[in-house]
Design a protein around this motif. Structure first.
Motif, PDB file in Angstrom:
ATOM      1  N   ARG A 101       2.056   6.257  32.932  1.00  0.00           N
ATOM      2  CA  ARG A 101       2.950   6.014  34.059  1.00  0.00           C
ATOM      3  C   ARG A 101       3.748   4.724  33.854  1.00  0.00           C
ATOM      4  NH1 ARG A 101       1.164   6.562  40.296  1.00  0.00           N
ATOM      5  NH2 ARG A 101       3.229   6.317  41.187  1.00  0.00           N
ATOM      6  N   ASP A 104       6.397   5.430  31.375  1.00  0.00           N
ATOM      7  CA  ASP A 104       7.480   6.216  31.965  1.00  0.00           C
ATOM      8  C   ASP A 104       8.355   5.366  32.877  1.00  0.00           C
ATOM      9  OD1 ASP A 104       6.645   8.406  30.644  1.00  0.00           O
ATOM     10  OD2 ASP A 104       5.550   9.293  32.325  1.00  0.00           O
ATOM     11  N   GLN A 105       7.770   4.344  33.483  1.00  0.00           N
ATOM     12  CA  GLN A 105       8.537   3.502  34.393  1.00  0.00           C
ATOM     13  C   GLN A 105       9.403   2.481  33.669  1.00  0.00           C
ATOM     14  OE1 GLN A 105       5.467   1.920  36.898  1.00  0.00           O
ATOM     15  NE2 GLN A 105       5.831   3.419  38.498  1.00  0.00           N
TER      16      GLN A 105
END
Lengths: 183, 174
Positions: A101, A104-105
């Motif tokens: 995550r 992805d950020q």
């Protein structure tokens, strides 16, 4: 000549040729090369450490080793402001979704360094445990691997500079992936 | 209380109250340890908590032990209780069948039992009846087994430098 020395030699100067004209000169270059050159000299790492390698990373950030000298200016506490994530420590199964995550950020372009034995392969101690991911590259693509348990600060600096060379040469995972049509 | 609390007094009070239910009393390294039937765990803890001269108001630790060879009493749940006033610790054990690992929760007496029982459930699968939130605490929620039980090998069987026998899981070298 050693391959690394060759790469360092080609990336030593500002990319392009000087085209002489009366009264001075014009630098002729490619946008891709200039962008890669600029990006490679300003890489902000994400503050991300899951175990003891993090202590070495902090040491590299502090005044004795000081990775700001090479353009790793400030460690950002938010993935949205970071360019490179240094995976400093063991990734357990519960941490794997968090790591994905965070990755992805991060905004493009983004780069990944796997620091130490745990991030490379699960580590010398826990690699065979029910809870450990056997290498961070099972979760996100890795550009540079640094062996060691933990690696010396010099080794991390070496890896950071290797990443810069890789960006200048256009060989990071993201750059290679970007040339292919996306699914 | 004027008298100093000792292991002998605790033992005497327990036997007075619960009689033969308190078994396996011993004092390893000076720490009073005993076993009670698993149905009585809450009653005994309540007694130790409420009695003004015993006053065991702090639950230091809850953990489990897996004894694969003891048929019918494979799982032990161990409670460490602490009397903060007299600075005395005791250890209480209960044993349960691994096929029926139902034990009453201590959360009504000790708030700290909440996460410690979740951890014990996470690693050994002890089902604490009445726990307000009995789900995994350290491992991923999708895990479908209890990793500290000894039927799961600790190490890769191909490794000879770390023999499972050293960790009580039967020899891996065959």
């Amino acid at each position: 000549m050693d391959v690394r020395e060759q790469i360092r030699e080609t990336n030593k100067d500002f990319p392009g040729q000087i085209h002489p004209v009366p009264g001075g000169g014009i630098v002729v270059s490619k946008f891709d090369d200039i962008i890669n050159w600029a990006r490679s000299n300003s890489l902000w790492p994400l503050t991300f450490a899951t175990s003891c390698c993090g202590i070495e990373m902090m040491s590299v950030a502090s005044s004795k080793y000081d990775f700001s000298r090479f353009g790793f200016e400030v460690a950002r506490a938010s993935p949205r402001q970071a360019d490179v994530i240094i995976i400093a420590g063991t990734i357990v199964n519960k941490m794997a979704p968090v790591l994905k995550r965070l990755y992805d950020q991060m905004p493009d372009p983004k780069y990944v360094i796997a620091m130490g034995a745990c991030a490379i392969s699960g580590g010398p101690f826990f690699y065979n445990t029910y809870s450990v991911v056997k290498g961070a590259d099972h979760v996100i693509p890795v550009d540079v691997y640094i062996p060691g348990c933990p690696p010396r600060p010099e080794a991390l600096l070496h890896a950071l500079i290797a990443l810069q060379e890789k960006i200048k040469s256009g060989f990071t995972r993201e750059q290679i992936r970007g040339e292919k049509p996306q699914p | 209380m004027s008298t100093v609390l000792t292991n002998q007094i605790i033992q005497k009070r327990l036997v007075e109250k619960f009689g033969d239910a308190v078994t396996n009393m011993e004092e390893p390294y000076g720490m009073f340890s005993f076993e009670v039937p698993k149905d009585l765990n809450l009653k005994v803890m309540e007694f130790l908590y409420d009695e003004p001269d015993l006053n065991f108001r702090f639950l230091t630790d809850v953990c489990a032990v897996h004894y694969p060879d003891q048929k019918g009493r494979e799982l032990a749940v161990v409670y460490h209780l602490h009397n903060m006033v007299d600075n005395i610790r005791i250890r209480m054990k209960i044993f349960t069948d691994i096929n029926e690992p139902d034990v009453f929760t201590a959360t009504s007496l000790y708030q700290s039992a909440n996460w410690q029982e979740r951890e014990t459930y996470d690693f050994y699968g002890v089902n604490f009846l009445g726990h307000p939130n009995l789900k995994r605490i350290l491992n991923v929620d999708e895990m479908d087994y209890f990793p500290m039980r000894k039927e799961y090998p600790l190490e890769d069987r191909a490794r000879l430098d770390k023999d499972d026998e050293m960790f009580g899981r039967g020899g891996s070298v065959v």
